[in-house]
Design a protein around this motif. Structure first.
Motif, mmCIF file in Angstrom:
data_model
loop_
_atom_site.group_PDB
_atom_site.id
_atom_site.type_symbol
_atom_site.label_atom_id
_atom_site.label_comp_id
_atom_site.label_asym_id
_atom_site.label_seq_id
_atom_site.Cartn_x
_atom_site.Cartn_y
_atom_site.Cartn_z
ATOM 1 N N GLU A 64 -31.977 10.154 -13.466
ATOM 2 C CA GLU A 64 -32.058 11.278 -12.623
ATOM 3 C C GLU A 64 -32.918 12.212 -13.152
ATOM 4 N N ASP A 72 -35.756 13.891 -10.950
ATOM 5 C CA ASP A 72 -36.128 15.354 -10.627
ATOM 6 C C ASP A 72 -37.443 15.918 -11.122
ATOM 7 N N SER A 119 -40.175 14.547 -8.654
ATOM 8 C CA SER A 119 -39.851 15.321 -7.542
ATOM 9 C C SER A 119 -40.760 16.599 -7.606
#
Length: 167
Positions: free
Chosen positions: A99, A103, A106
């Motif tokens: 995760e 992040d 992104s």
């Protein structure tokens, strides 16, 4: 309906998308290939799944999927747990480390796009986002699921109604 020449130009422009993909890949962390990002993104979007489902979503065979999963698992980005319903199978799950990587990726992608498209208007960005989403959906309509026990390709352009008729 678009003229044949317009489709030819679109095909040429789409083939040049590789330049954009390679540019975005350069902003990834050194140990994170684009395929790992795709694997982790699918796990984030669809949740826990079997390797066979991931292979179907990736539109690659199990051996390729297995290599991608092993690479991501070695880095702690995903976890492989026994399937409660079928102990022979494993369920893949995104980890907190995965995760965090998504992040970070992104943020890197967003910054790279903001830098490269800084002279584009908000309307142009909105327009390309909408058109790319529509293009992806049009190809999604061409998706033919693999038959149980079959080896038919997951994407077959002849499954699109418009691909069956000459233009």
């Amino acid at each position: 309906m678009a003229a044949h020449e317009q489709y030819q130009e679109l095909a040429q422009q789409l083939s040049a998308i590789g330049v954009i993909k390679r540019g975005l890949a350069r902003v990834l962390p050194p140990d994170c290939p684009p395929t790992s990002v795709i694997v982790l993104t699918l796990l984030k979007r669809y949740g826990e799944m079997r390797m066979s489902k991931l292979a179907e979503l990736l539109v690659v065979d199990m051996s390729v999927t297995s290599r991608h999963v092993a690479y991501a698992a070695e880095r702690g980005w995903l976890d492989r747990q026994p399937d409660r319903l079928d102990k022979r199978s494993r369920l893949l799950r995104l980890t907190p480390s995965g995760e965090a990587l998504l992040d970070d990726v992104s943020a890197r992608y967003t910054e790279a796009l903001a830098h490269c498209l800084g002279d584009w208007s908000d309307a142009e960005i909105t327009q390309i986002v909408g058109l790319l989403a529509r293009l992806r959906e049009s190809f999604g309509e061409c998706h033919r699921p693999v038959a149980p026990g079959g080896a038919s390709p997951a994407h077959d352009l002849t499954a699109c109604p418009s691909a069956r008729t000459p233009h």
